[in-house]
Design a protein around this motif. Structure first.
Motif, short mmCIF file in Angstrom:
data_model
loop_
_atom_site.label_atom_id
_atom_site.label_comp_id
_atom_site.label_asym_id
_atom_site.label_seq_id
_atom_site.Cartn_x
_atom_site.Cartn_y
_atom_site.Cartn_z
N PRO A 1 0.83 -1.21 0.00
CA PRO A 1 0.00 0.00 0.00
C PRO A 1 0.87 1.26 0.00
O PRO A 1 1.91 1.28 0.67
N ILE A 2 0.47 2.26 -0.74
CA ILE A 2 1.19 3.53 -0.69
C ILE A 2 0.33 4.55 0.07
O ILE A 2 -0.90 4.52 0.01
N SER A 3 1.01 5.45 0.79
CA SER A 3 0.32 6.48 1.55
C SER A 3 0.51 7.80 0.83
O SER A 3 1.64 8.16 0.50
N PHE A 4 -0.59 8.51 0.58
CA PHE A 4 -0.49 9.73 -0.23
C PHE A 4 -1.71 10.61 0.01
O PHE A 4 -2.68 10.20 0.65
N ASP A 5 -1.66 11.81 -0.51
CA ASP A 5 -2.81 12.70 -0.53
C ASP A 5 -3.12 13.00 -1.99
O ASP A 5 -2.22 12.98 -2.83
N PRO A 6 -4.39 13.29 -2.30
CA PRO A 6 -4.69 13.67 -3.69
C PRO A 6 -3.83 14.88 -4.08
O PRO A 6 -3.72 15.83 -3.31
N TYR A 7 -3.26 14.82 -5.27
CA TYR A 7 -2.35 15.88 -5.72
C TYR A 7 -3.02 17.25 -5.70
O TYR A 7 -2.39 18.26 -5.39
N GLY A 8 -4.32 17.26 -5.99
CA GLY A 8 -5.06 18.52 -6.01
C GLY A 8 -5.05 19.24 -4.66
O GLY A 8 -5.19 20.46 -4.61
N THR A 9 -4.90 18.50 -3.57
CA THR A 9 -4.86 19.15 -2.26
C THR A 9 -3.45 19.24 -1.72
O THR A 9 -3.18 20.03 -0.81
N ASN A 10 -2.53 18.43 -2.23
CA ASN A 10 -1.19 18.40 -1.65
C ASN A 10 -0.17 17.94 -2.70
O ASN A 10 -0.06 16.76 -3.01
N ARG A 11 0.55 18.91 -3.25
CA ARG A 11 1.49 18.56 -4.33
C ARG A 11 2.63 17.69 -3.82
O ARG A 11 3.11 16.81 -4.53
#
Lengths: 416, 300
Positions: free
Chosen positions: A381-391
């Motif tokens: 699993p990868i942990s990330f935020d949507p790019y639109g909210t967090n580049r």
């Protein structure tokens, strides 16, 4: 004094190099020996005028062909702000280089030739700026001298561009009429366009508000390296070194570690062995936790009150950057933050025509410089935020396992 | 919280150094005793203390260095307790029977590349951290922070890896190595302002002092160590000078100056109308693509 990174894309014909040259020249950022060098080079050309464009193209093949191939970085400052100019190519065959340059920028200058209005290239550059999440766009309507400094021409182009901007996710758009060749509204106010009451380009660059662009809500800290001196006096010292890529952390904050899900609290935050009560992006710090947690490079520490997404099937916008095709079933290494895992291509949902924004379905493979929406399956699993909210925590790269080259840029959208 | 631009540049450089520590097995930091590599050591202290550096300091000594810079180099390594490896161009010339350039403006600067590549091979370094900046020269303005080199050390400007956000890809094949430039985005003035802010000590030759010099082609060249062989039309003078960059004696010119303090040096640099390399480096003025060509050949 703060720092603004901005990109300008295009080639000599578009007036990009002239614009940068003008900005540097009129802000007195060009030194005498550099000017002499371009004067010498200009003399070997036909007209003998100083060619400000020669200031920018750095490689032999670029000077020979009169085009920009790769990104160059230039630096200047005024009494109020420091600037990094990311000078990127504009041709479609170098889209990947423009994407590379755009990834770190807070502002993009999109050049429009006043004679031609919103053109294919304007649309492509605006799309890339918007995909890469650049919050500020300056539409530089250049070569106004060739349309008699007409206000009507300027207004028409503004209306036209505003329609296009609506289709894109662009937050702030500013329009400036100029002639880079003659220096109108670049640094100095134009006498030929009294009807224009807005800022000159440099005034805008100096004052555009960029502090608000920092994401201060999602506290993210990808661990780069563990500092363990293992000396007798520092036997138990265990510091997690990294850069806060977004948000802020305070001593005592409850944190969660991804992907393990373990929790702890922050015992101390240090910079250069000095303790801080709190720290925020983009600081590089060392963090200590109150309890023994198994953490190593690749782990992501977040504040427990704002958790990232964690998934093995992800949707993303992709810019493909390699001459080998991207196909369903292919395997790559995916890197997000300091975390790497293998992934395989599940689906190419659609390709985007970079000039018309049309979505093309049923595409089997992507070629160099193609943009597409894709679905990937990761080994872990990868942990990330949507790019639109967090580049910072939504940007990822694909690496070819055999050539080791970076072959793709991913703007992660969400779980699929 | 708003960070000053120097804090931002510092944080970026520390992040890059820690990426080297995290991604490579045998990195090295190239340290010459010049202001840029001194700044790198200072940044490494901030990145890794209280731990040890995850790399040794390495100096490729042309044998034509300023004694003040060498003394500084040794004292620094001693003071911070980190390992220093020195390899000599002199040895490479002897062992490999290299032909040394001769004549009026002969310099060993180009031969450094041979010793550097041998040293990389000897210690199997997979990454070398260097203090090059993009504002120095137009070929450097194009180079990535992680610059992958083949086994001959060559830089291929047309095959640079995309480098996005703050994601650095240090994966390489055996035999390749990566040159890493943590202060890529710093300007000359940023380095000086940072040195002042952090109260970093510099070798004395960066400040105004009286020195014996030769005037050659309008440039003030040091007579120290007898590196530059005087010719009939060279004028011998004593002037008050400082060095704006510190490289090989044979190709580094001095600047007339009365600046004895950091404040005064910074004032002079802010007022100057000539670039750092234009004023002091003889080796870049050979042709429009001098640096590009040297980097393709494995130069830093």
């Amino acid at each position: 004094m703060d720092l603004l990174r901005f990109i300008t894309a295009g080639s000599v014909d578009d007036g990009k190099s002239t614009l940068i040259g003008r900005l540097l020249y009129d802000s007195k950022s060009i030194l005498a020996d550099q000017l002499e060098a371009i004067e010498r080079a200009s003399k070997s050309r036909d007209d003998g005028e100083i060619d400000l464009a020669l200031l920018t193209d750095g490689l032999r093949s670029e000077r020979e062909q009169g085009i920009t191939i790769d990104v160059a970085y230039r630096y200047f400052q005024t009494p109020v702000r420091k600037f990094i100019i990311v000078d990127a190519p504009g041709h479609i065959q170098y889209t990947r280089n423009m994407v590379t340059g755009a990834s770190n920028c807070q502002l993009a200058i999109v050049l429009v030739d006043a004679r031609h209005g919103v053109a294919e290239q304007t649309r492509r550059h605006s799309l890339i700026a918007s995909l890469l999440g650049i919050p500020h766009i300056v539409v530089a309507i250049n070569k106004m001298d060739l349309v008699d400094y007409s206000q009507d021409v300027f207004s028409d182009i503004c209306i036209h561009y505003a329609e296009l901007a609506q289709k894109l996710n662009v937050k702030h758009v500013t329009y400036i009429p100029m002639s880079a060749l003659n220096g109108d509204n670049v640094v100095d106010r134009s006498e030929s366009m009294p009807w224009y009451e807005g800022q000159t380009l440099l005034e805008h660059l100096e004052t555009v508000e960029i502090a608000d662009d920092l994401n201060l809500t999602q506290a993210r800290f990808p661990v780069q390296y563990v500092i363990r001196p293992q000396t007798p006096e520092l036997h138990d010292y265990r510091g997690y070194a990294g850069k806060i890529t977004s948000g802020q952390f305070r001593k005592g904050d409850a944190i969660t570690v991804f992907p393990s899900g373990e929790t702890s609290t922050i015992d101390a935050i240090e910079i250069a062995e000095t303790e801080l009560e709190e720290a925020a992006t983009p600081m590089s710090v060392v963090m200590h936790l109150a309890t023994d947690v198994d953490i190593s490079r690749g782990d992501l520490i977040v504040r427990s009150d704002s958790q990232p997404l964690s998934s093995q099937t992800v949707e993303a916008m992709l810019c493909w950057m390699d001459s080998k095709e991207f196909k369903v079933g292919n395997k790559y290494v995916l890197q997000v933050g300091t975390f790497r895992t293998r992934c395989s291509v599940r689906e190419i949902t659609y390709q985007v025509n970079v000039n018309t924004y049309e979505q093309i379905e049923g595409v089997q493979q992507l070629r160099l410089n193609d943009l597409a929406k894709v679905i990937l399956r990761t080994a872990q699993p990868i942990s990330f935020d949507p790019y639109g909210t967090n580049r910072a925590s939504g940007g990822a790269i694909l690496i070819d396992e055999t050539s080791n080259v970076t072959v793709g840029a991913l703007m992660l959208v969400g779980e699929a | 919280m708003k960070l000053d631009y120097l804090d931002q540049l510092e944080s970026e450089a520390i992040h890059i150094m820690r990426e080297v520590a995290g991604q490579f097995e045998r990195p090295a930091l190239l340290f010459s005793g010049g202001k840029d590599s001194i700044t790198l050591v200072h940044l490494a202290l901030k990145a890794f203390r209280p731990g040890k550096f995850p790399f040794p300091l390495v100096h490729i000594d042309t044998g034509h260095n300023f004694q003040e810079a060498l003394d500084y180099r040794d004292a620094m390594a001693e003071r911070i307790g980190e390992k220093l490896i020195v390899r000599y161009v002199e040895d490479t010339i002897r062992e490999k029977k290299l032909k040394e350039p001769t004549g009026r403006n002969a310099t060993r600067n180009g031969l450094q590349t041979f010793t550097l590549l041998d040293t990389i091979e000897e210690f199997e370094f997979d990454a070398c951290i260097g203090g090059a900046r993009r504002d120095e020269e137009k070929a450097r303005a194009k180079e990535r922070v992680f610059s992958v080199r083949d086994e001959f050390g060559s830089w291929d400007p047309k095959r640079q890896r995309p480098e996005l956000w703050n994601l650095y890809n240090g994966r390489i094949h055996k035999g390749e190595n990566v040159r890493v430039f943590p202060i890529s985005n710093w300007t000359e003035l940023d380095v000086w302002n940072y040195i002042r802010r952090e109260k970093i000590q510099l070798p004395s030759i960066y400040f105004a002092h009286d020195r014996e010099l030769l005037i050659r082609d309008g440039k003030l060249m040091a007579t120290a160590g007898g590196v530059i062989k005087p010719e009939a039309d060279d004028q011998r003078v004593t002037r008050r000078v400082r060095f704006r960059t510190v490289g090989d004696i044979s190709c580094t010119a001095a600047s007339e100056s009365t600046a004895e303090t950091l404040d005064a040096v910074i004032d002079e640099i802010q007022a100057t109308r000539i670039s750092e390399r234009g004023e002091t480096r003889m080796d870049d003025q050979l042709s429009e693509a001098a640096m590009e060509d040297r980097k393709k050949g494995g130069y830093f």
